[in-house]
Design a protein around this motif. Structure first.
Motif, mmCIF file in Angstrom:
data_model
loop_
_atom_site.group_PDB
_atom_site.id
_atom_site.type_symbol
_atom_site.label_atom_id
_atom_site.label_comp_id
_atom_site.label_asym_id
_atom_site.label_seq_id
_atom_site.Cartn_x
_atom_site.Cartn_y
_atom_site.Cartn_z
ATOM 1 N N ARG A 140 39.436 56.448 31.838
ATOM 2 C CA ARG A 140 40.599 55.626 32.218
ATOM 3 C C ARG A 140 40.322 54.793 33.454
ATOM 4 N NH1 ARG A 140 45.523 59.347 32.417
ATOM 5 N NH2 ARG A 140 46.375 57.604 33.593
ATOM 6 N N VAL A 141 39.418 55.257 34.312
ATOM 7 C CA VAL A 141 39.130 54.557 35.570
ATOM 8 C C VAL A 141 38.121 53.431 35.375
ATOM 9 C CG1 VAL A 141 38.145 54.842 37.885
ATOM 10 C CG2 VAL A 141 39.701 56.575 36.970
ATOM 11 N N LEU A 142 37.040 53.712 34.674
ATOM 12 C CA LEU A 142 35.953 52.739 34.554
ATOM 13 C C LEU A 142 36.387 51.408 33.933
ATOM 14 C CD1 LEU A 142 32.970 52.092 35.006
ATOM 15 C CD2 LEU A 142 32.507 53.143 32.774
ATOM 16 N N PRO A 143 37.131 51.387 32.826
ATOM 17 C CA PRO A 143 37.527 50.079 32.269
ATOM 18 C C PRO A 143 38.296 49.211 33.270
ATOM 19 C CG PRO A 143 37.884 51.777 30.636
ATOM 20 C CD PRO A 143 37.553 52.486 31.934
ATOM 21 N N ASP A 144 39.160 49.806 34.058
ATOM 22 C CA ASP A 144 39.916 49.039 35.055
ATOM 23 C C ASP A 144 38.986 48.452 36.110
ATOM 24 O OD1 ASP A 144 42.371 48.094 36.344
ATOM 25 O OD2 ASP A 144 41.925 49.618 37.870
ATOM 26 N N LEU A 145 38.050 49.253 36.600
ATOM 27 C CA LEU A 145 37.105 48.760 37.607
ATOM 28 C C LEU A 145 36.211 47.661 37.046
ATOM 29 C CD1 LEU A 145 36.087 52.131 39.321
ATOM 30 C CD2 LEU A 145 37.628 50.368 40.225
ATOM 31 N N LEU A 146 35.794 47.816 35.796
ATOM 32 C CA LEU A 146 34.973 46.785 35.166
ATOM 33 C C LEU A 146 35.772 45.497 34.955
ATOM 34 C CD1 LEU A 146 33.046 48.955 32.558
ATOM 35 C CD2 LEU A 146 32.048 47.753 34.523
ATOM 36 N N GLU A 147 37.016 45.641 34.536
ATOM 37 C CA GLU A 147 37.878 44.468 34.334
ATOM 38 C C GLU A 147 38.033 43.683 35.633
ATOM 39 O OE1 GLU A 147 41.321 44.402 30.952
ATOM 40 O OE2 GLU A 147 41.707 45.610 32.711
ATOM 41 N N ARG A 148 38.269 44.400 36.717
ATOM 42 C CA ARG A 148 38.409 43.735 38.024
ATOM 43 C C ARG A 148 37.117 43.045 38.431
ATOM 44 N NH1 ARG A 148 42.406 47.064 41.795
ATOM 45 N NH2 ARG A 148 43.782 47.890 40.195
ATOM 46 N N SER A 149 36.007 43.699 38.167
ATOM 47 C CA SER A 149 34.707 43.135 38.552
ATOM 48 C C SER A 149 34.399 41.856 37.790
ATOM 49 C CB SER A 149 33.592 44.164 38.319
ATOM 50 O OG SER A 149 33.756 45.273 39.180
ATOM 51 N N ILE A 150 34.547 41.880 36.468
ATOM 52 C CA ILE A 150 34.230 40.657 35.724
ATOM 53 C C ILE A 150 35.291 39.580 35.966
ATOM 54 C CG2 ILE A 150 32.768 41.815 34.039
ATOM 55 C CD1 ILE A 150 34.998 41.420 31.982
ATOM 56 N N GLY A 151 36.498 39.999 36.344
ATOM 57 C CA GLY A 151 37.525 39.032 36.731
ATOM 58 C C GLY A 151 37.128 38.248 37.977
ATOM 59 N N ARG A 152 36.267 38.834 38.777
ATOM 60 C CA ARG A 152 35.748 38.175 39.984
ATOM 61 C C ARG A 152 34.454 37.420 39.697
ATOM 62 N NH1 ARG A 152 36.779 43.257 44.100
ATOM 63 N NH2 ARG A 152 39.020 42.909 44.276
ATOM 64 N N GLY A 153 34.050 37.421 38.434
ATOM 65 C CA GLY A 153 32.835 36.712 38.058
ATOM 66 C C GLY A 153 31.557 37.497 38.287
ATOM 67 N N TRP A 154 31.664 38.784 38.523
ATOM 68 C CA TRP A 154 30.488 39.628 38.774
ATOM 69 C C TRP A 154 29.924 40.168 37.466
ATOM 70 C CZ3 TRP A 154 33.347 42.998 42.908
ATOM 71 C CH2 TRP A 154 33.492 42.256 44.080
#
Length: 148
Positions: A16-30
């Motif tokens: 449940r945690v990892l998808p949210d962190l990944l979403e935020r990261s790629i949302g920043r273009g990382w």
């Protein structure tokens, strides 16, 4: 300076945690790399396609030419997609060249004594390397609080 973020999972599982962190990261273009065991990589591959009915996370497994994807799942220390954020799961070691990343994210199960011990060792190594290390723990409401 490379940041090393340690996430102590107690109330909410990795899935449940990892998808949210990944979403935020790629949302920043990382671009991101997630390093885990082979079994976990297979499970995460399935999860990232289905974690939400409204969206999915574009990703690939390195064996399937994941190098082209913004998120790649790997079982080793390589960086096939030029990631700037590396997620370390299942006790995966810190990379030999941590400064090749903007962020290292160590996710560990706080209910597993071995995982906690490994995270403590990673913390010592990160601090010894001069990384900007922070420690995050979930509060009673499941929100992340910076503890160190």
């Amino acid at each position: 300076m490379t940041e090393a973020l340690f996430y102590h999972l107690q109330r909410v599982p990795l899935e449940r945690v990892l998808p949210d962190l990944l979403e935020r990261s790629i949302g920043r273009g990382w671009r991101c790399a997630v390093q885990a065991s082979e079994e976990r990589v297979r499970a995460l591959d399935d999860l990232l396609w289905t974690f939400s009915e409204a969206s999915f996370l574009p990703h690939g497994v390195e064996a399937d030419d994941g190098a082209r994807q913004p998120i790649v799942l790997v079982t080793h220390a390589g960086n096939p997609n030029g990631a700037v954020v590396r997620f370390l799961v299942d006790g995966a070691a810190l990379p030999e060249e941590p400064n090749a990343y903007e962020r290292l994210v160590v996710l560990f199960d706080g209910n597993d004594e071995d995982a906690v011990a490994t995270a403590r060792e990673h913390w010592k190594v990160a601090k010894g390397l001069g990384l900007a290390a922070t420690y995050w723990q979930q509060n009673e409401q499941g929100r992340w609080e910076k503890r160190a």
